[in-house]
Design a protein around this motif. Structure first.
Motif, PDB file in Angstrom:
ATOM      1  N   TRP A 290       0.831  -1.208   0.000  1.00 44.44           N
ATOM      2  CA  TRP A 290       0.000   0.000   0.000  1.00 44.44           C
ATOM      3  C   TRP A 290       0.865   1.258   0.000  1.00 44.44           C
ATOM      4  N   LEU A 291       1.980   1.259   0.700  1.00 41.51           N
ATOM      5  CA  LEU A 291       2.876   2.408   0.698  1.00 41.51           C
ATOM      6  C   LEU A 291       3.469   2.627  -0.697  1.00 41.51           C
ATOM      7  N   MET A 292       3.982   1.559  -1.308  1.00 46.17           N
ATOM      8  CA  MET A 292       4.574   1.672  -2.641  1.00 46.17           C
ATOM      9  C   MET A 292       3.529   2.070  -3.678  1.00 46.17           C
ATOM     10  N   ALA A 293       2.332   1.518  -3.578  1.00 49.10           N
ATOM     11  CA  ALA A 293       1.261   1.864  -4.518  1.00 49.10           C
ATOM     12  C   ALA A 293       0.910   3.341  -4.386  1.00 49.10           C
ATOM     13  N   LYS A 294       0.801   3.807  -3.179  1.00 48.01           N
ATOM     14  CA  LYS A 294       0.490   5.225  -2.943  1.00 48.01           C
ATOM     15  C   LYS A 294       1.593   6.113  -3.517  1.00 48.01           C
ATOM     16  N   GLN A 295       2.840   5.761  -3.291  1.00 48.49           N
ATOM     17  CA  GLN A 295       3.943   6.548  -3.835  1.00 48.49           C
ATOM     18  C   GLN A 295       3.945   6.540  -5.358  1.00 48.49           C
ATOM     19  N   LEU A 296       3.675   5.393  -5.948  1.00 49.81           N
ATOM     20  CA  LEU A 296       3.630   5.273  -7.402  1.00 49.81           C
ATOM     21  C   LEU A 296       2.532   6.162  -7.985  1.00 49.81           C
ATOM     22  N   LEU A 297       1.388   6.162  -7.349  1.00 48.79           N
ATOM     23  CA  LEU A 297       0.250   6.922  -7.871  1.00 48.79           C
ATOM     24  C   LEU A 297       0.391   8.425  -7.652  1.00 48.79           C
ATOM     25  N   GLU A 298       1.140   8.817  -6.654  1.00 47.79           N
ATOM     26  CA  GLU A 298       1.286  10.243  -6.360  1.00 47.79           C
ATOM     27  C   GLU A 298       2.353  10.912  -7.224  1.00 47.79           C
ATOM     28  N   ARG A 299       3.083  10.149  -7.992  1.00 50.60           N
ATOM     29  CA  ARG A 299       4.114  10.739  -8.867  1.00 50.60           C
ATOM     30  C   ARG A 299       3.499  11.442 -10.038  1.00 50.60           C
TER      31      ARG A 299
END
Length: 140
Positions: free
Chosen positions: A131-140
């Motif tokens: 969930w952390l990595m997904a959130k970071q990926l989507l916020e780029r």
């Protein structure tokens, strides 16, 4: 029950047809082998979490690493789990691309996904990392 999370970089020439084939193969295999999970593709990167029987997942991960449509495959976490996070998703998928940047559907998806990432139970290190990595990926 076991879970694996990894990230990878798509080959520069990956096409929409390639991704459609990946999804079709994954969904068929996952349904037949009681595997669930989620795959995100954004900015030419994949992040995936898969859940299922340990030996099946380890064999699947070995096949994933050999797939020529991506490289730099990095195992982020793996662990025994008590319950699935994605019990009804043989392979959830959403692709975001730069052409969607003004699209309301993309914004709605990202906002909903980020909200979900904050609300959903994260019982394992791998699920928290996904969930952390997904959130970071989507916020780029």
């Amino acid at each position: 029950m076991y879970e694996i999370i990894y990230r990878s970089v798509a080959k520069p020439n990956i096409s929409a047809d390639d991704i459609a084939k990946i999804l079709e193969t994954a969904r068929n295999f996952n349904s037949e082998n009681e595997i669930t999970g989620c795959l995100l593709f954004h900015n030419n990167e994949f992040i995936q979490i898969i859940e299922g029987e340990k030996s099946t997942l380890l064999n699947l991960y070995e096949s994933i690493k050999k797939d020529k449509r991506h490289g730099n495959v990095m195992l982020l976490a793996e662990a025994e789990i008590q319950n699935r996070i994605f019990p009804n998703w043989s392979m959830a998928y959403y692709q975001l691309n730069e052409n969607d940047s003004v699209n309301i559907d993309k914004l709605l998806f990202v906002n909903n996904f980020i909200t979900l990432s904050e609300l959903i139970e994260k019982p394992t290190h791998a699920s928290r990392l996904f969930w952390l990595m997904a959130k970071q990926l989507l916020e780029r």
